[in-house]
Structures are given as structure tokens and as C-alpha cells.
Design a protein around this motif. Structure first.
Motif, PDB file in Angstrom:
ATOM      1  N   LEU A 184      50.185  32.261  43.691  1.00  0.00           N
ATOM      2  CA  LEU A 184      49.061  33.157  44.250  1.00  0.00           C
ATOM      3  C   LEU A 184      47.757  33.048  43.389  1.00  0.00           C
ATOM      4  O   LEU A 184      47.809  32.681  42.273  1.00  0.00           O
ATOM      5  CB  LEU A 184      49.443  34.679  44.180  1.00  0.00           C
ATOM      6  N   GLN A 217      41.472  42.771  41.966  1.00  0.00           N
ATOM      7  CA  GLN A 217      41.818  41.436  42.270  1.00  0.00           C
ATOM      8  C   GLN A 217      41.759  41.034  43.725  1.00  0.00           C
ATOM      9  O   GLN A 217      42.397  41.827  44.461  1.00  0.00           O
ATOM     10  CB  GLN A 217      42.847  40.938  41.327  1.00  0.00           C
ATOM     11  N   PHE A 250      43.315  38.858  46.488  1.00  0.00           N
ATOM     12  CA  PHE A 250      44.474  37.508  46.569  1.00  0.00           C
ATOM     13  C   PHE A 250      44.162  36.528  47.480  1.00  0.00           C
ATOM     14  O   PHE A 250      43.646  37.196  48.661  1.00  0.00           O
ATOM     15  CB  PHE A 250      45.685  38.136  46.470  1.00  0.00           C
ATOM     16  N   GLY A 251      44.269  35.284  47.330  1.00  0.00           N
ATOM     17  CA  GLY A 251      44.608  34.448  48.468  1.00  0.00           C
ATOM     18  C   GLY A 251      45.906  34.498  49.274  1.00  0.00           C
ATOM     19  O   GLY A 251      46.534  35.289  48.878  1.00  0.00           O
ATOM     20  N   PRO A 252      46.043  33.530  50.222  1.00  0.00           N
ATOM     21  CA  PRO A 252      47.325  33.929  50.981  1.00  0.00           C
ATOM     22  C   PRO A 252      48.394  33.421  50.080  1.00  0.00           C
ATOM     23  O   PRO A 252      49.747  33.779  50.636  1.00  0.00           O
ATOM     24  CB  PRO A 252      46.964  32.990  52.193  1.00  0.00           C
TER      25      PRO A 252
END
Lengths: 118, 113
Positions: free
Chosen positions: A91, A107, A109-111
């Protein structure tokens, strides 16, 4: 709505091969994080960047893992050589936080990239 | 050193009932507390945070959390659960002297129709 981009989404590799993951944080976010999440566990911080500088890589297995954020924008995490135990979700997250201020920001988060090492 | 505990691996609740997901923490100084949710094969999404101020924090999707300093807890709550709330929930803690958060092991919430 701005998002953190990661690629690839899935990666299958054989042990001893090299793999690389890419992350593009939300524009303007100075802090970038790479986490490893093993199935059934919480994310574990691997490395944290403030702009182009590493501020924490204490949990990064430096014999095989490397990370860079050359221009302080996007980042690459590399594993060479990959081992079976590296199978996990990787991640990337970003935040506005300026670490020296001691502040903690949300924060984003990306996938994630799901890695399977065979 | 800072740490966070989520004592329940899984919580089951009937749709329409109130839900609570527990989190306790240990940190020196003033805590920064966060809740994130993770859906299958996705990254974590921010729900809410406590930095300072009111002990009851309201967040996304009708969730709220109560900061209890004496019990060092930050439990996540929702008055009426939805099936779509079924997911993995993570509590995270940091403090004003550091720049990173420590995540709990996660609690799987299952809301039953």
C-alpha cells in the motif's frame, strides 16, 4: 476527488525475480508512505518520505528492498530478489504532514498492489 | 513506544442494531487516533480522527468514535448498522512527538441482514 494512484494492481512473479511498484500521491502531499499488509494483519510501515528524503526506513529489509522518490513526487518500491514471504499487499499512502512539525495528518491510501511470489 | 490493540478479530451485528468496534492504545504524550475502513482488495479509507477537542468525534458514513483518556480507548460506533458497513476496520495511533502511525491488526465487521 484526487486519489493516490498505484500500479500494477496485481503482480505474480517467481522467487528470485525483481519486481517494482509505482505510486503517484495526491498532488501537493509532501509525505509519502509505503506499507506492507500481510493477509489478516494491519499495515506495517516500510518507508516514509518527506519530499525526496527518507525519514524512516527502519522496517525496510534493505538487503532486498529499495525505495526512491527522486523528484519528491511519485515513488518506486523495488524488491530484488523476491522471496515467497514477500507475498502481500503493498500500500502507498500520502498526506500533507510535515514530519518535522510533529503533526499527524490523515493518510490517503491507494488501492494497493497485490504481490504473489511463486 | 506506542501500540494499539483491537481485541476482537470479528464483530457480528444485525442490520439496524448499534455497533461498536473496540480499540485501546498506549502512547506517550498526547495521542493522535484514527479509524480507517478497508473493503476487499482495496486500500484503506479514512473514517475519522481525534487530535484534540471534543471527546466524541463524528466521521464519514454516520460513524463516530469516543476518546476516553482514562481508559485509553477510542471505540468506533454507529447507531444503526447497514449491511454495506461490512468491512475490515483499522484503528491507528500516533503522538505529537512522532510522525508515523501504528495500525492495529484490524476487526472484521459483519452486518447481517
Amino acid at each position: 476527488e484526487a486519489e493516490v494512484a498505484q500500479s500494477p494492481r496485481y503482480k505474480i512473479t517467481e522467487k528470485s525475480q525483481a519486481v517494482a511498484f509505482w505510486c503517484d500521491p495526491i498532488s501537493g502531499h509532501a509525505t509519502l508512505y509505503w506499507y506492507r499488509q500481510i493477509l489478516g494483519q494491519g499495515p506495517e510501515l516500510l518507508v516514509q518520505f518527506q519530499d525526496e528524503s527518507v525519514v524512516d526506513d527502519s522496517q525496510l529489509p534493505k538487503d532486498r528492498f529499495s525505495a526512491e522518490r527522486l523528484k519528491g513526487v511519485d515513488s518506486t518500491l523495488k524488491i530484488q530478489p523476491a522471496e515467497l514471504g514477500d507475498s502481500a499487499m503493498y500500500l502507498c499512502a500520502s498526506s500533507l504532514a510535515e514530519w518535522a512539525s510533529g503533526a499527524q495528518e490523515t493518510q490517503y491510501f491507494g488501492p494497493g498492489t497485490r504481490l504473489l511470489v511463486l | 513506544a506506542q501500540s494499539v490493540a483491537q481485541p476482537e478479530d470479528q464483530v457480528n451485528v444485525a442490520e439496524g442494531n448499534p455497533l461498536t468496534v473496540k480499540c485501546t492504545y498506549s502512547v506517550s504524550g498526547n495521542p493522535y487516533l484514527f479509524w480507517y475502513v478497508q473493503y476487499p482488495n482495496r486500500g484503506l479509507q479514512f473514517l475519522l480522527k481525534y487530535i484534540t477537542g471534543d471527546n466524541l468525534v463524528k466521521g464519514s458514513y454516520g460513524f463516530e468514535a469516543e476518546f476516553n483518556k482514562s481508559q485509553t480507548s477510542f471505540h468506533l460506533k454507529k447507531p444503526s448498522a447497514l449491511v454495506s458497513d461490512s468491512a475490515l476496520y483499522f484503528c491507528a495511533v500516533g503522538n505529537s512527538g512522532t510522525y508515523k502511525s501504528i495500525f492495529g491488526t484490524g476487526t472484521r465487521l459483519k452486518v447481517l441482514a
